[in-house]
Design a protein around this motif. Sequence first.
Motif, PDB file in Angstrom:
ATOM      1  N   UNK A   2      55.670  39.850  32.083  1.00 55.60           N
ATOM      2  CA  UNK A   2      56.155  38.667  33.247  1.00 55.60           C
ATOM      3  C   UNK A   2      55.178  39.046  34.351  1.00 55.60           C
ATOM      4  N   UNK A   3      54.697  38.552  34.653  1.00 54.73           N
ATOM      5  CA  UNK A   3      53.401  38.776  36.594  1.00 54.73           C
ATOM      6  C   UNK A   3      53.834  37.285  37.563  1.00 54.73           C
ATOM      7  N   UNK A   4      54.068  38.026  38.765  1.00 52.66           N
ATOM      8  CA  UNK A   4      54.210  37.426  39.583  1.00 52.66           C
ATOM      9  C   UNK A   4      53.327  38.034  40.499  1.00 52.66           C
ATOM     10  N   UNK A   5      53.132  36.645  41.145  1.00 51.59           N
ATOM     11  CA  UNK A   5      52.358  36.838  42.606  1.00 51.59           C
ATOM     12  C   UNK A   5      52.731  36.586  43.196  1.00 51.59           C
ATOM     13  N   UNK A  32      53.361  34.983  31.424  1.00 50.08           N
ATOM     14  CA  UNK A  32      53.791  34.216  32.349  1.00 50.08           C
ATOM     15  C   UNK A  32      53.921  34.721  33.217  1.00 50.08           C
ATOM     16  N   UNK A  33      52.749  33.891  33.974  1.00 48.45           N
ATOM     17  CA  UNK A  33      52.294  33.798  35.820  1.00 48.45           C
ATOM     18  C   UNK A  33      53.353  32.750  36.495  1.00 48.45           C
ATOM     19  N   UNK A  34      53.731  33.525  37.348  1.00 46.44           N
ATOM     20  CA  UNK A  34      54.530  32.852  38.334  1.00 46.44           C
ATOM     21  C   UNK A  34      54.100  33.312  40.078  1.00 46.44           C
ATOM     22  N   UNK A  52      51.344  40.382  46.996  1.00 42.86           N
ATOM     23  CA  UNK A  52      51.502  41.011  46.205  1.00 42.86           C
ATOM     24  C   UNK A  52      51.916  41.049  44.227  1.00 42.86           C
ATOM     25  N   UNK A  53      51.538  42.256  43.947  1.00 45.37           N
ATOM     26  CA  UNK A  53      51.260  41.294  42.346  1.00 45.37           C
ATOM     27  C   UNK A  53      52.605  42.854  41.755  1.00 45.37           C
ATOM     28  N   UNK A  54      52.734  41.842  41.166  1.00 45.84           N
ATOM     29  CA  UNK A  54      54.201  42.225  39.963  1.00 45.84           C
ATOM     30  C   UNK A  54      53.979  42.378  38.450  1.00 45.84           C
ATOM     31  N   UNK A  55      54.189  43.327  38.170  1.00 44.32           N
ATOM     32  CA  UNK A  55      54.235  43.148  36.822  1.00 44.32           C
ATOM     33  C   UNK A  55      55.830  43.882  36.377  1.00 44.32           C
ATOM     34  N   UNK A  58      58.050  44.944  37.934  1.00 42.54           N
ATOM     35  CA  UNK A  58      57.195  46.574  38.740  1.00 42.54           C
ATOM     36  C   UNK A  58      56.334  45.999  39.695  1.00 42.54           C
ATOM     37  N   UNK A  59      56.058  47.018  41.355  1.00 37.82           N
ATOM     38  CA  UNK A  59      55.222  46.029  42.325  1.00 37.82           C
ATOM     39  C   UNK A  59      53.822  46.673  42.112  1.00 37.82           C
ATOM     40  N   UNK A  60      52.698  46.726  41.138  1.00 36.13           N
ATOM     41  CA  UNK A  60      51.523  47.084  40.627  1.00 36.13           C
ATOM     42  C   UNK A  60      50.310  46.881  41.681  1.00 36.13           C
ATOM     43  N   UNK A  61      51.020  45.853  42.525  1.00 35.51           N
ATOM     44  CA  UNK A  61      49.647  46.355  44.061  1.00 35.51           C
ATOM     45  C   UNK A  61      49.879  45.101  45.106  1.00 35.51           C
ATOM     46  N   UNK A  62      49.666  45.939  46.073  1.00 39.51           N
ATOM     47  CA  UNK A  62      49.785  45.062  47.034  1.00 39.51           C
ATOM     48  C   UNK A  62      48.691  45.128  48.676  1.00 39.51           C
ATOM     49  N   UNK A  63      48.728  43.711  48.993  1.00 41.80           N
ATOM     50  CA  UNK A  63      47.447  43.429  49.939  1.00 41.80           C
ATOM     51  C   UNK A  63      46.466  42.994  49.312  1.00 41.80           C
ATOM     52  N   UNK A  64      45.241  42.337  49.425  1.00 41.90           N
ATOM     53  CA  UNK A  64      44.520  41.300  48.654  1.00 41.90           C
ATOM     54  C   UNK A  64      43.672  42.511  48.128  1.00 41.90           C
ATOM     55  N   UNK A  65      43.379  42.113  46.883  1.00 42.02           N
ATOM     56  CA  UNK A  65      42.301  42.344  46.324  1.00 42.02           C
ATOM     57  C   UNK A  65      41.531  41.531  45.394  1.00 42.02           C
TER      58      UNK A  65
END
Length: 80
Positions: A2-5, A32-34, A52-55, A58-65
């Motif tokens: 499960x992936x969340x932006x 699943x991307x939400x 932020x990117x959550x997989x 778990x938060x795996x990235x913060x800020x623009x990438x």
Amino acid sequence: MDIKVLGTGCSKCKAMFENVAEIIKEIGIEANVAKEEDLMKIMSYNILSLPALVIDEKVVAKGPHNRKELVKILEEYKTK
């Protein structure tokens, strides 16, 4: 997977969501991307930088990438 932006709907948040959706198709990740735009839910992750990117919660990235950075992050989780 499960992936969340997480984001409030700004252009950087929308770009991250679109990039993640494209990348998982390209590298063959079944997920699943939400998009999460509810500020109260976003605050529950205790982050200060958006998007932020959550997989798997778990938060795996913060800020623009950029796209290259997102590919690297997603490929790391593909192998887990």
